[in-house]
Design a protein around this motif. Structure first.
Motif, mmCIF file in Angstrom:
data_model
loop_
_atom_site.group_PDB
_atom_site.id
_atom_site.type_symbol
_atom_site.label_atom_id
_atom_site.label_comp_id
_atom_site.label_asym_id
_atom_site.label_seq_id
_atom_site.Cartn_x
_atom_site.Cartn_y
_atom_site.Cartn_z
ATOM 1 N N LEU A 1 -151.988 7.882 54.861
ATOM 2 C CA LEU A 1 -151.360 9.160 54.572
ATOM 3 C C LEU A 1 -151.943 9.817 53.326
ATOM 4 O O LEU A 1 -152.502 9.130 52.457
ATOM 5 N N LYS A 2 -151.752 11.126 53.233
ATOM 6 C CA LYS A 2 -152.197 11.862 52.048
ATOM 7 C C LYS A 2 -151.191 11.759 50.897
ATOM 8 O O LYS A 2 -151.445 12.272 49.805
ATOM 9 N N ILE A 3 -150.053 11.123 51.140
ATOM 10 C CA ILE A 3 -149.018 11.012 50.117
ATOM 11 C C ILE A 3 -148.395 9.627 50.187
ATOM 12 O O ILE A 3 -148.278 9.036 51.271
ATOM 13 N N ASN A 4 -148.018 9.106 49.029
ATOM 14 C CA ASN A 4 -147.342 7.813 48.959
ATOM 15 C C ASN A 4 -146.208 7.929 47.941
ATOM 16 O O ASN A 4 -146.248 8.771 47.047
ATOM 17 N N SER A 5 -145.189 7.101 48.101
ATOM 18 C CA SER A 5 -144.061 7.121 47.173
ATOM 19 C C SER A 5 -143.775 5.722 46.666
ATOM 20 O O SER A 5 -143.710 4.772 47.442
ATOM 21 N N GLN B 1 -140.210 17.621 45.053
ATOM 22 C CA GLN B 1 -139.286 18.024 46.107
ATOM 23 C C GLN B 1 -139.974 18.978 47.087
ATOM 24 O O GLN B 1 -139.823 18.847 48.310
ATOM 25 N N ARG B 2 -140.745 19.935 46.570
ATOM 26 C CA ARG B 2 -141.445 20.898 47.432
ATOM 27 C C ARG B 2 -142.506 20.217 48.279
ATOM 28 O O ARG B 2 -142.606 20.443 49.489
ATOM 29 N N LEU B 3 -143.315 19.370 47.636
ATOM 30 C CA LEU B 3 -144.380 18.694 48.373
ATOM 31 C C LEU B 3 -143.825 17.819 49.489
ATOM 32 O O LEU B 3 -144.329 17.822 50.620
ATOM 33 N N THR B 4 -142.804 17.048 49.153
ATOM 34 C CA THR B 4 -142.201 16.150 50.139
ATOM 35 C C THR B 4 -141.661 16.952 51.324
ATOM 36 O O THR B 4 -141.876 16.592 52.492
ATOM 37 N N THR B 5 -140.976 18.054 51.036
ATOM 38 C CA THR B 5 -140.367 18.864 52.091
ATOM 39 C C THR B 5 -141.436 19.549 52.935
ATOM 40 O O THR B 5 -141.303 19.645 54.172
ATOM 41 N N LEU B 6 -142.505 20.027 52.314
ATOM 42 C CA LEU B 6 -143.605 20.633 53.072
ATOM 43 C C LEU B 6 -144.246 19.616 54.007
ATOM 44 O O LEU B 6 -144.612 19.941 55.150
ATOM 45 N N MET B 7 -144.390 18.379 53.533
ATOM 46 C CA MET B 7 -144.940 17.324 54.384
ATOM 47 C C MET B 7 -144.046 17.078 55.599
ATOM 48 O O MET B 7 -144.527 16.921 56.731
ATOM 49 N N LEU B 8 -142.734 17.039 55.373
ATOM 50 C CA LEU B 8 -141.798 16.849 56.485
ATOM 51 C C LEU B 8 -141.867 18.019 57.466
ATOM 52 O O LEU B 8 -141.824 17.827 58.691
ATOM 53 N N LEU B 9 -141.981 19.245 56.939
ATOM 54 C CA LEU B 9 -142.071 20.430 57.782
ATOM 55 C C LEU B 9 -143.344 20.389 58.632
ATOM 56 O O LEU B 9 -143.305 20.628 59.855
ATOM 57 N N LEU B 10 -144.472 20.081 57.999
ATOM 58 C CA LEU B 10 -145.739 20.012 58.744
ATOM 59 C C LEU B 10 -145.699 18.906 59.789
ATOM 60 O O LEU B 10 -146.228 19.065 60.900
ATOM 61 N N LEU C 1 -142.174 7.602 54.521
ATOM 62 C CA LEU C 1 -143.550 7.309 54.909
ATOM 63 C C LEU C 1 -143.643 6.990 56.399
ATOM 64 O O LEU C 1 -144.616 7.363 57.069
ATOM 65 N N GLU C 2 -142.627 6.330 56.935
ATOM 66 C CA GLU C 2 -142.620 6.002 58.361
ATOM 67 C C GLU C 2 -142.471 7.266 59.213
ATOM 68 O O GLU C 2 -143.086 7.383 60.282
ATOM 69 N N ILE C 3 -141.680 8.220 58.747
ATOM 70 C CA ILE C 3 -141.548 9.491 59.461
ATOM 71 C C ILE C 3 -142.897 10.187 59.531
ATOM 72 O O ILE C 3 -143.296 10.712 60.592
ATOM 73 N N LEU C 4 -143.630 10.206 58.409
ATOM 74 C CA LEU C 4 -144.943 10.848 58.402
ATOM 75 C C LEU C 4 -145.909 10.135 59.332
ATOM 76 O O LEU C 4 -146.714 10.772 60.014
ATOM 77 N N ARG C 5 -145.847 8.814 59.396
ATOM 78 C CA ARG C 5 -146.772 8.056 60.251
ATOM 79 C C ARG C 5 -146.458 8.254 61.737
ATOM 80 O O ARG C 5 -147.368 8.434 62.553
ATOM 81 N N THR C 6 -145.175 8.170 62.090
ATOM 82 C CA THR C 6 -144.806 8.089 63.508
ATOM 83 C C THR C 6 -144.025 9.278 64.034
ATOM 84 O O THR C 6 -143.979 9.499 65.244
ATOM 85 N N THR D 1 -157.838 14.391 48.169
ATOM 86 C CA THR D 1 -156.404 14.498 47.892
ATOM 87 C C THR D 1 -155.679 13.219 48.287
ATOM 88 O O THR D 1 -155.767 12.766 49.424
ATOM 89 N N LYS D 2 -154.964 12.637 47.332
ATOM 90 C CA LYS D 2 -154.071 11.498 47.599
ATOM 91 C C LYS D 2 -152.928 11.606 46.592
ATOM 92 O O LYS D 2 -153.056 11.238 45.431
ATOM 93 N N PHE D 3 -151.813 12.171 47.050
ATOM 94 C CA PHE D 3 -150.660 12.357 46.179
ATOM 95 C C PHE D 3 -149.881 11.051 46.035
ATOM 96 O O PHE D 3 -149.740 10.282 46.995
ATOM 97 N N LEU D 4 -149.370 10.842 44.834
ATOM 98 C CA LEU D 4 -148.500 9.689 44.586
ATOM 99 C C LEU D 4 -147.244 10.174 43.873
ATOM 100 O O LEU D 4 -147.318 10.798 42.816
ATOM 101 N N ILE D 5 -146.087 9.908 44.487
ATOM 102 C CA ILE D 5 -144.816 10.133 43.794
ATOM 103 C C ILE D 5 -144.543 8.854 43.022
ATOM 104 O O ILE D 5 -144.212 7.826 43.619
ATOM 105 N N PRO D 6 -144.715 8.886 41.688
ATOM 106 C CA PRO D 6 -144.693 7.638 40.907
ATOM 107 C C PRO D 6 -143.303 7.021 40.797
ATOM 108 O O PRO D 6 -142.287 7.667 41.064
#
Length: 579
Positions: free
Chosen positions: A136-140, A87-96, A152-157, A20-25
């Protein structure tokens, strides 16, 4: 037939899969969820995981909560480009990530197990299961999202001390909710993230191509906006200008173009930006000498040769210039256009279909000077000729797409600096008069209002009207009078051009059912004890109301003949009649 991979998965199964490697194009829109959406998601997830506020009411073996579909396709680099579900994926990532932040210093066995499962959803792991917090498992890559790096910085740190973006606000929202939750459910803290990961279901739909994924999105999506063609084009421009080191300048210009197009083009279907790309497409079609009446889909046209048209400065600057031109038309800019030109443009605004906008767009791009101006006299003559032709052709060859055949070759003539003549489509005066006399000018037919607007502006004293003012079709001899008196020996005369005029909506409502003698005051305006009621701005009706006290069937016939004969003369003046 396009192949689809569809397999229901839990959040954990989808997010933690090795590949899994999501990309928000880059063509996606910026992140748009706010606190309201996050509050709804939190409440839904909590109520699902703790039914009736009781964690024991949950069955981990059978309870499931459906979060919706995720539409993707695998790009050339192997990344899963997100078409729907961003929108859902991004928000779930922030929640996790907010949950992970809560568990990072906890040493009990359940908290450590939970933290490990969250880690595998956010970061890549090696073959031994060790986490690489740099991957990360996701990139934008969203072109117009200036805050994507903060996400991306929030997810990293997990650090949001300086963040002010929607990502940061939503992340802080979840942190606060998790803090409240853990204070109330101390012993059950790991259960909520576990149930989200293990029992909340997503439906990943993997298409074999971007086009297929976009079609699926458009079919499934009944809430959000589907990606427009312009979103795809934006990505191509973004890559081009990024390579030139002009990314920030492009983003600023694109946003300004988007705001401008949203203000001038109705966007009930699709994107307002799609409209300016469409109008410009006809210029490029003409340059390429394309006469075929089957028009290619917008995206198909621009994606030729690897989006070659979108990889040069000229195209983008032309789009901006064309949008400004149309903005001045809809603003009725007196500094740019003469009164006579504005009148012609007003009439064209009531054309039987929108093909005239493509024709005028081609004319503008091909004939503008270095300052973006047109020769006023030549532009006026061009507008007069295409008005005469389009109106006549709508009567002789009714049909939405009929105009393509005569107009496309003339577009080519325009870009080749040849005069517009319609040589193969000239009209016979006798046949045209016969067509007009036998044509059913019902109100529902666009050409009816087209003809009446043209006729109103044949009056030399007629002033230009504001485009935003609604005009309707007035029956000078009212329908209600005919019902009561049966004064017309030929009932068809009720719908004759000779019995109709354009009239402002407010006045039409007041005057519609009155006899002509009573309509006079509404046409001319009158004063009551409540103040003055303005009359119509349609000069012909004012003149008519001052010259006669009744309007009979004879008047209808005479006026119809006058309109038809003067229109044929108008065609003659514009060189559109056969010798």
């Amino acid at each position: 037939m396009s192949k689809l991979n569809i397999d229901q998965k839990t959040v954990k199964e989808l997010f933690s899969a090795k590949k899994t490697k999501f990309l928000i194009p880059d063509y996606q829109r910026p992140y748009a969820w706010g606190e309201d959406e996050c509050q709804t998601l939190w409440e839904d997830l909590f109520n699902f995981s703790f039914p009736e506020n009781n964690c024991d009411n949950f069955d981990s073996e059978s309870d499931e909560y459906f979060l919706g579909p995720i539409v993707t396709f695998k790009n050339d680099k192997g990344d899963m480009e997100i078409i729907d579900g961003q929108q859902r994926l991004t928000t779930l990532m922030l929640l996790l990530r907010a949950f992970y932040d809560k568990f990072k210093n906890m040493k009990d066995d359940k908290s450590e197990k939970t933290r490990e499962q969250i880690e595998a959803c956010i970061w890549k792991t090696d073959e031994f299961g060790y986490v690489n917090t740099e991957e990360l498992k996701i990139n934008s890559e969203v072109a117009t999202d200036k805050d994507k790096d903060e996400f991306l910085e929030i997810l990293r740190t997990g650090d949001v001390t300086k963040g002010k973006s929607s990502y940061a606000k939503n992340y802080k929202f979840f942190q606060d909710k998790i803090k409240e939750f853990t204070e109330e459910y101390v012993s059950y803290t790991p259960l909520l993230p576990l149930r989200i990961m293990q029992n909340c279901i997503l439906l990943p739909i993997e298409a074999e191509s971007q086009d297929t994924a976009l079609r699926i999105f458009s079919t499934l999506n009944d809430r959000g906006k589907p990606l427009s063609d312009a979103d795809i084009f934006k990505a191509q421009f973004y890559k081009y200008y990024s390579d030139k080191g002009e990314k920030e300048s492009f983003i600023e210009k694109w946003k300004a173009l988007e705001v401008l197009c949203n203000s001038i083009f109705p966007s009930s279907s699709g994107s307002a930006l799609d409209e300016i790309f469409t109008r410009y497409m006809y210029y490029e079609r003409a340059k390429q000498g394309i006469k075929q009446t089957t028009t290619e889909a917008l995206r198909k046209f621009y994606e030729r040769d690897g989006y070659k048209l979108l990889k040069n400065d000229e195209t983008f600057e032309n789009l901006i210039d064309l949008a400004n031109f149309w903005n001045d038309i809809y603003d009725q800019n007196v500094e740019r256009f003469s009164e006579d030109v504005l009148k012609r443009l007003y009439v064209l605004n009531y054309a039987p279909n929108g093909m005239w906008t493509y024709f005028v767009s081609v004319y503008y791009i091909a004939n503008r000077d270095a300052e973006g101006m047109l020769d006023d006299n030549e532009f006026y003559n061009f507008l007069s000729k295409i008005t005469a032709f389009i109106w006549a052709y709508a009567v002789t060859n009714p049909g939405v797409n009929a105009l393509r055949t005569p107009l496309y070759p003339e577009m080519i003539n325009i870009v080749n600096k040849q005069p517009v003549k319609f040589e193969e489509f000239l009209f016979s005066p006798e046949q045209l008069e016969n067509k007009f006399r036998n044509f059913d000018f019902k109100n529902q037919r666009p050409i009816t209002k087209s003809m009446l607007t043209w006729w109103a502006f044949q009056e030399p004293e007629q002033e230009c009207l504001p485009l935003e003012k609604t005009i309707e079709i007035e029956h000078i001899y009212p329908r209600n009078r005919q019902k009561i008196e049966q004064g017309l020996t030929n009932p068809n005369n009720m719908e004759s051009l000779g019995n109709k005029s354009i009239l402002e909506k407010k006045i039409n409502i007041r005057a519609s059912d009155y006899r002509f003698s009573d309509k006079i005051k509404y046409y001319q305006g009158f004063t009551t004890n409540k103040g003055k009621k303005e009359g119509t701005a349609i000069k012909e009706l004012i003149n008519l109301s001052k010259s006669v006290t009744d309007f009979s069937e004879t008047d209808i016939g005479q006026r119809e003949t006058k309109i038809i004969l003067e229109f044929i003369e108008y065609l003659k003046d514009n060189g559109l009649l056969k010798n």
